[in-house]
Motif scaffolding. Structure first.
Motif, mmCIF file in Angstrom:
data_model
loop_
_atom_site.group_PDB
_atom_site.id
_atom_site.type_symbol
_atom_site.label_atom_id
_atom_site.label_comp_id
_atom_site.label_asym_id
_atom_site.label_seq_id
_atom_site.Cartn_x
_atom_site.Cartn_y
_atom_site.Cartn_z
ATOM 1 N N GLN A 67 42.592 38.249 29.327
ATOM 2 C CA GLN A 67 42.128 36.878 29.153
ATOM 3 C C GLN A 67 42.921 36.365 27.392
ATOM 4 O OE1 GLN A 67 38.736 35.002 29.285
ATOM 5 N NE2 GLN A 67 37.968 33.676 28.125
ATOM 6 N N THR A 68 43.819 35.446 27.499
ATOM 7 C CA THR A 68 44.318 34.857 26.233
ATOM 8 C C THR A 68 44.147 33.017 26.084
ATOM 9 O OG1 THR A 68 46.087 33.979 27.580
ATOM 10 C CG2 THR A 68 46.355 35.855 26.110
ATOM 11 N N GLY A 72 35.932 29.432 29.011
ATOM 12 C CA GLY A 72 35.019 29.356 30.405
ATOM 13 C C GLY A 72 36.128 30.339 31.474
ATOM 14 N N VAL A 73 35.335 31.308 31.027
ATOM 15 C CA VAL A 73 36.037 32.398 31.993
ATOM 16 C C VAL A 73 35.018 33.625 32.426
ATOM 17 C CG1 VAL A 73 37.577 33.908 33.097
ATOM 18 C CG2 VAL A 73 38.177 32.889 31.706
ATOM 19 N N GLN A 74 34.265 33.408 33.414
ATOM 20 C CA GLN A 74 32.551 34.329 33.445
ATOM 21 C C GLN A 74 33.491 35.496 34.190
ATOM 22 O OE1 GLN A 74 29.805 34.105 32.147
ATOM 23 N NE2 GLN A 74 29.019 35.959 32.836
ATOM 24 N N TRP A 75 33.281 36.846 34.070
ATOM 25 C CA TRP A 75 33.717 37.975 34.215
ATOM 26 C C TRP A 75 32.843 38.747 35.179
ATOM 27 C CZ3 TRP A 75 38.845 39.494 34.438
ATOM 28 C CH2 TRP A 75 40.171 38.767 33.801
ATOM 29 N N ASP A 76 31.906 38.436 35.309
ATOM 30 C CA ASP A 76 30.870 38.849 36.099
ATOM 31 C C ASP A 76 29.641 37.805 36.677
ATOM 32 O OD1 ASP A 76 28.769 38.665 34.382
ATOM 33 O OD2 ASP A 76 29.301 39.676 33.222
ATOM 34 N N VAL A 119 35.778 39.514 24.236
ATOM 35 C CA VAL A 119 35.875 39.227 25.901
ATOM 36 C C VAL A 119 35.526 40.442 26.799
ATOM 37 C CG1 VAL A 119 36.761 38.152 27.963
ATOM 38 C CG2 VAL A 119 37.415 37.049 25.848
ATOM 39 N N SER A 120 34.407 40.538 27.707
ATOM 40 C CA SER A 120 33.966 41.947 28.555
ATOM 41 C C SER A 120 33.349 41.498 29.687
ATOM 42 C CB SER A 120 32.622 42.630 27.638
ATOM 43 O OG SER A 120 31.675 41.984 27.083
ATOM 44 N N ASP A 121 33.279 42.043 30.430
ATOM 45 C CA ASP A 121 32.694 42.329 32.034
ATOM 46 C C ASP A 121 31.093 43.160 31.849
ATOM 47 O OD1 ASP A 121 31.024 43.096 34.675
ATOM 48 O OD2 ASP A 121 33.104 43.720 35.689
#
Length: 162
Positions: A67-68, A72-76, A119-121
């Motif tokens: 993810q760059t 705005g990204v939810q990994w779970d 960034v992580s799940d």
């Protein structure tokens, strides 16, 4: 630009560069996909807002995910729904709860799967054939109420028979 799209139940395998490239997306859901054996990156998110990625299988990609996009990204899918299955995840499942600090496993990894430094799940799936466990209160409390009502009804019925 992609907006308000769901990508569900697909296979993205053995691609030369990226299994999935997300660029200029808004309101994207990636759920239940198999992202396997891609020579580059399994899922590469470069520019996006409001993207949710969960219940996918990431298996044997050269780089599982990247993810760059700054935010705005939810990994779970949160707790107890969980995140994604990562074939290279080395964590254990000894704890449960939203903070993974309660005794007993819940089929979610106790430590997040790190995608990059920030960034992580948060809730990696421990099995690639995962079925989410509903929250205890959402299922057990109504069930306990039904059992107690049945027990009270049975006691009343037995007393009337005497």
């Amino acid at each position: 630009s992609v907006a308000d799209v769901s990508v569900v139940g697909n296979n993205f395998s053995q691609n030369g560069r990226n299994g999935i490239l997300v660029n200029e997306a808004r309101g994207l859901l990636l759920e239940g996909n198999n992202i396997t054996s891609n020579l580059g990156c399994g899922l590469n998110v470069t520019a996006a807002t409001s993207v949710t990625v969960y219940h996918n299988r990431f298996v044997a990609n050269h780089v599982q995910a990247n993810q760059t996009a700054p935010t705005g990204v939810q990994w779970d899918g949160g707790y107890p729904s969980g995140g994604n299955y990562w074939s290279d995840y080395g964590g254990v499942d000894l704890m449960s709860g939203p903070d993974q600090n309660l005794s007993g496993g819940d089929r979610l990894g106790d430590t997040p799967y790190v995608i990059s430094a920030s960034v992580s799940d948060r809730y990696p799936l421990m099995s690639d054939s995962f079925t989410p466990i509903p929250e205890f209160a959402a299922v057990a409390l109504p069930m306990i109420g039904l059992v107690l009502m049945f027990a009270a009804w049975t006691v009343r019925r037995v007393k009337r028979a005497d």
